[in-house]
Design a protein around this motif. Sequence first.
Motif, PDB file in Angstrom:
ATOM      1  N   ASP A 164      36.075  46.791  37.902  1.00 34.51           N
ATOM      2  CA  ASP A 164      35.747  47.164  39.278  1.00 34.51           C
ATOM      3  C   ASP A 164      34.856  46.114  39.929  1.00 34.51           C
ATOM      4  OD1 ASP A 164      37.041  49.778  39.109  1.00 34.51           O
ATOM      5  OD2 ASP A 164      35.386  50.320  37.773  1.00 34.51           O
ATOM      6  N   LYS A 165      33.945  45.561  39.130  1.00 35.51           N
ATOM      7  CA  LYS A 165      33.053  44.507  39.602  1.00 35.51           C
ATOM      8  C   LYS A 165      32.994  43.389  38.574  1.00 35.51           C
ATOM      9  CE  LYS A 165      30.066  47.266  42.639  1.00 35.51           C
ATOM     10  NZ  LYS A 165      30.472  46.543  43.883  1.00 35.51           N
ATOM     11  N   LEU A 166      32.788  42.171  39.050  1.00 36.71           N
ATOM     12  CA  LEU A 166      32.749  40.989  38.200  1.00 36.71           C
ATOM     13  C   LEU A 166      31.368  40.354  38.261  1.00 36.71           C
ATOM     14  CD1 LEU A 166      36.081  39.456  39.513  1.00 36.71           C
ATOM     15  CD2 LEU A 166      35.800  40.717  37.369  1.00 36.71           C
ATOM     16  N   VAL A 167      30.846  39.981  37.100  1.00 35.81           N
ATOM     17  CA  VAL A 167      29.634  39.163  37.041  1.00 35.81           C
ATOM     18  C   VAL A 167      30.104  37.717  36.912  1.00 35.81           C
ATOM     19  CG1 VAL A 167      27.539  38.628  35.762  1.00 35.81           C
ATOM     20  CG2 VAL A 167      28.292  41.005  35.990  1.00 35.81           C
ATOM     21  N   VAL A 168      29.895  36.934  37.967  1.00 37.86           N
ATOM     22  CA  VAL A 168      30.474  35.600  38.075  1.00 37.86           C
ATOM     23  C   VAL A 168      29.375  34.547  38.009  1.00 37.86           C
ATOM     24  CG1 VAL A 168      31.960  34.094  39.444  1.00 37.86           C
ATOM     25  CG2 VAL A 168      32.258  36.585  39.564  1.00 37.86           C
ATOM     26  N   SER A 169      29.597  33.527  37.185  1.00 35.67           N
ATOM     27  CA  SER A 169      28.674  32.384  37.147  1.00 35.67           C
ATOM     28  C   SER A 169      29.186  31.324  38.113  1.00 35.67           C
ATOM     29  CB  SER A 169      28.594  31.814  35.733  1.00 35.67           C
ATOM     30  OG  SER A 169      29.877  31.403  35.275  1.00 35.67           O
ATOM     31  N   ALA A 170      28.276  30.743  38.885  1.00 35.12           N
ATOM     32  CA  ALA A 170      28.673  29.735  39.872  1.00 35.12           C
ATOM     33  C   ALA A 170      27.521  28.765  40.101  1.00 35.12           C
ATOM     34  CB  ALA A 170      29.078  30.398  41.188  1.00 35.12           C
ATOM     35  N   ALA A 171      27.876  27.536  40.434  1.00 37.10           N
ATOM     36  CA  ALA A 171      26.871  26.505  40.689  1.00 37.10           C
ATOM     37  C   ALA A 171      26.151  26.789  41.998  1.00 37.10           C
ATOM     38  CB  ALA A 171      27.535  25.139  40.729  1.00 37.10           C
ATOM     39  N   LEU A 172      24.825  26.717  41.957  1.00 35.80           N
ATOM     40  CA  LEU A 172      24.014  26.957  43.148  1.00 35.80           C
ATOM     41  C   LEU A 172      23.939  25.687  44.003  1.00 35.80           C
ATOM     42  CD1 LEU A 172      21.104  28.923  41.427  1.00 35.80           C
ATOM     43  CD2 LEU A 172      22.846  29.882  42.967  1.00 35.80           C
ATOM     44  N   PRO A 173      23.737  25.817  45.307  1.00 38.79           N
ATOM     45  CA  PRO A 173      23.693  24.631  46.187  1.00 38.79           C
ATOM     46  C   PRO A 173      22.630  23.619  45.785  1.00 38.79           C
ATOM     47  CG  PRO A 173      23.875  26.650  47.478  1.00 38.79           C
ATOM     48  CD  PRO A 173      23.632  27.069  46.053  1.00 38.79           C
ATOM     49  N   ASP A 174      21.491  24.088  45.276  1.00 41.31           N
ATOM     50  CA  ASP A 174      20.394  23.187  44.928  1.00 41.31           C
ATOM     51  C   ASP A 174      20.373  22.834  43.444  1.00 41.31           C
ATOM     52  OD1 ASP A 174      19.528  23.212  47.569  1.00 41.31           O
ATOM     53  OD2 ASP A 174      18.276  24.987  47.243  1.00 41.31           O
ATOM     54  N   GLY A 175      21.464  23.138  42.742  1.00 43.36           N
ATOM     55  CA  GLY A 175      21.530  22.835  41.320  1.00 43.36           C
ATOM     56  C   GLY A 175      21.285  24.062  40.466  1.00 43.36           C
ATOM     57  N   GLY A 176      21.791  24.011  39.243  1.00 48.24           N
ATOM     58  CA  GLY A 176      21.661  25.146  38.347  1.00 48.24           C
ATOM     59  C   GLY A 176      22.808  26.125  38.528  1.00 48.24           C
ATOM     60  N   THR A 177      22.780  27.162  37.739  1.00 48.06           N
ATOM     61  CA  THR A 177      23.837  28.170  37.756  1.00 48.06           C
ATOM     62  C   THR A 177      23.264  29.518  38.150  1.00 48.06           C
ATOM     63  OG1 THR A 177      25.074  27.030  36.022  1.00 48.06           O
ATOM     64  CG2 THR A 177      25.587  29.343  36.363  1.00 48.06           C
ATOM     65  N   GLY A 178      23.923  30.169  39.081  1.00 48.93           N
ATOM     66  CA  GLY A 178      23.526  31.511  39.482  1.00 48.93           C
ATOM     67  C   GLY A 178      24.514  32.538  38.984  1.00 48.93           C
ATOM     68  N   LEU A 179      24.103  33.774  38.921  1.00 48.36           N
ATOM     69  CA  LEU A 179      24.978  34.879  38.555  1.00 48.36           C
ATOM     70  C   LEU A 179      25.153  35.774  39.772  1.00 48.36           C
ATOM     71  CD1 LEU A 179      23.672  35.805  34.989  1.00 48.36           C
ATOM     72  CD2 LEU A 179      25.855  34.734  35.569  1.00 48.36           C
ATOM     73  N   PHE A 180      26.396  36.171  40.021  1.00 45.79           N
ATOM     74  CA  PHE A 180      26.724  36.920  41.228  1.00 45.79           C
ATOM     75  C   PHE A 180      27.563  38.142  40.870  1.00 45.79           C
ATOM     76  CE2 PHE A 180      25.907  32.611  42.447  1.00 45.79           C
ATOM     77  CZ  PHE A 180      25.241  32.695  43.654  1.00 45.79           C
ATOM     78  N   LEU A 181      27.388  39.179  41.658  1.00 43.79           N
ATOM     79  CA  LEU A 181      28.174  40.393  41.507  1.00 43.79           C
ATOM     80  C   LEU A 181      29.237  40.397  42.595  1.00 43.79           C
ATOM     81  CD1 LEU A 181      28.026  42.839  39.578  1.00 43.79           C
ATOM     82  CD2 LEU A 181      26.771  44.049  41.360  1.00 43.79           C
ATOM     83  N   VAL A 182      30.502  40.467  42.169  1.00 47.13           N
ATOM     84  CA  VAL A 182      31.626  40.384  43.101  1.00 47.13           C
ATOM     85  C   VAL A 182      32.512  41.606  42.917  1.00 47.13           C
ATOM     86  CG1 VAL A 182      33.638  39.046  43.816  1.00 47.13           C
ATOM     87  CG2 VAL A 182      31.568  37.865  43.031  1.00 47.13           C
ATOM     88  N   ASP A 183      32.875  42.228  44.017  1.00 46.29           N
ATOM     89  CA  ASP A 183      33.824  43.338  43.983  1.00 46.29           C
ATOM     90  C   ASP A 183      35.207  42.784  43.638  1.00 46.29           C
ATOM     91  OD1 ASP A 183      35.582  45.452  44.494  1.00 46.29           O
ATOM     92  OD2 ASP A 183      34.363  46.218  46.146  1.00 46.29           O
ATOM     93  N   ALA A 184      35.817  43.312  42.573  1.00 43.92           N
ATOM     94  CA  ALA A 184      37.093  42.772  42.107  1.00 43.92           C
ATOM     95  C   ALA A 184      38.221  42.956  43.110  1.00 43.92           C
ATOM     96  CB  ALA A 184      37.477  43.425  40.784  1.00 43.92           C
ATOM     97  N   GLU A 185      38.075  43.892  44.041  1.00 45.04           N
ATOM     98  CA  GLU A 185      39.106  44.134  45.040  1.00 45.04           C
ATOM     99  C   GLU A 185      38.754  43.516  46.391  1.00 45.04           C
ATOM    100  OE1 GLU A 185      41.980  45.445  44.469  1.00 45.04           O
ATOM    101  OE2 GLU A 185      41.567  46.003  42.391  1.00 45.04           O
ATOM    102  N   ALA A 186      37.720  42.692  46.425  1.00 44.04           N
ATOM    103  CA  ALA A 186      37.267  42.123  47.693  1.00 44.04           C
ATOM    104  C   ALA A 186      38.264  41.098  48.218  1.00 44.04           C
ATOM    105  CB  ALA A 186      35.895  41.475  47.514  1.00 44.04           C
TER     106      ALA A 186
END
Length: 375
Positions: A164-186
């Motif tokens: 239902d929801k995804l915990v997604v790792s993604a590169a942050l604009p200023d460097g490093g990796t952030g974790l984000f919560l994304v609705d799988a049906e978005a």
Amino acid sequence: MDFALDDEQQLLRDTTRELLARSYDPEKRAEVIGSELGWSRDVWAKLAEIGLLGLAFAEDDGGMGAGPVETMAVMVELGRRLAPEPILDSVLVPGGLIAEVGTAVQRKQVLTQVADGALLLAFAHTEPGIRWPSTEVTTTAAEHAGGWTIDGRKNPVLRGDCADKLVVSAALPDGGTGLFLVDAEATGVARRSYRTHDGGRAADIEFIGAPAELLGDTTDATQAVERGIVRAQAALCAEALGAMEESLRLTTEYLKTRKQFGVTLSKFQTLTQRAADMYVSLEEARSMVLYATACLAEGRIDPIVASRAKLQIGRSAKHIGQESIQMHGGIGMTAEYPVGHYFARLTVIDQIFGAADDHLRLLSGQVADYTLVEL
């Protein structure tokens, strides 16, 4: 350290074992994994009812606040029964990351639903062409006035097909990796589901400007991801231990009952010696699972320990799985007999978060860091 389970831990183990034994036999499991979902929502509800889905979460987040020992005891039983329910992929790994880096509000809103069995998660981290142990991600996050968006591709995302929801790792604009919560049906999330070698499910997911909610703050979460992977590796090792225990039991039972030339196969010395070697491999694996669990119980999240454990698990699983099929003969290769399914699951476990060869390569590169001991 006392490696024996206390009374409460034994009760948890026995309750899990009884529930899964009632829910699954080889025929029932084949029926369930052949369904569109690949696991049973009825069993999932029962797991939630007895508290297993919230086992590792803090009580304030709707969980039981149990430790690594309890988690590993449950994972062994899941492996023993080959239960297809995605406790690791949909609860422990993504839920553990939310518990570590999420805000109090995020933890309360998400983890309470996960523990109740009402919300399914998946950890979207692995990317095509990037092999463990690299923590590099090419998926990017962009901040806008109204929040964040994600662009990139993740594959494989285990149990991403039903999340239902995804915990997604993604590169942050200023460097490093952030974790984000994304609705799988978005809008902006495209999923392509497929089956894995062991009958499970995964998804290839593409994010194109997908709206996302940042977990916690903008601090680099790379170390949190690494710690989450170490915990996942330990849990995978425990699950593999349960699968190996059952594979050996099935094999020894077969040797005691199958007759050749008028006598049971257990009368042939070569076969009993090979079974004894399987037992040695099992105990080597058990020792490493206990080692990894003990470290986590002491608050020591060490990737080197996890690699040592996963290396031995990979070696033991290959030995036990291959020997199980060999000593069963042709029946071991049939879909109707369970021993081949155990080997399939063990093979998949070996590939998640680094195969045995990957961990061997990592550990061999660390040899120069150790001080020479002379006697």
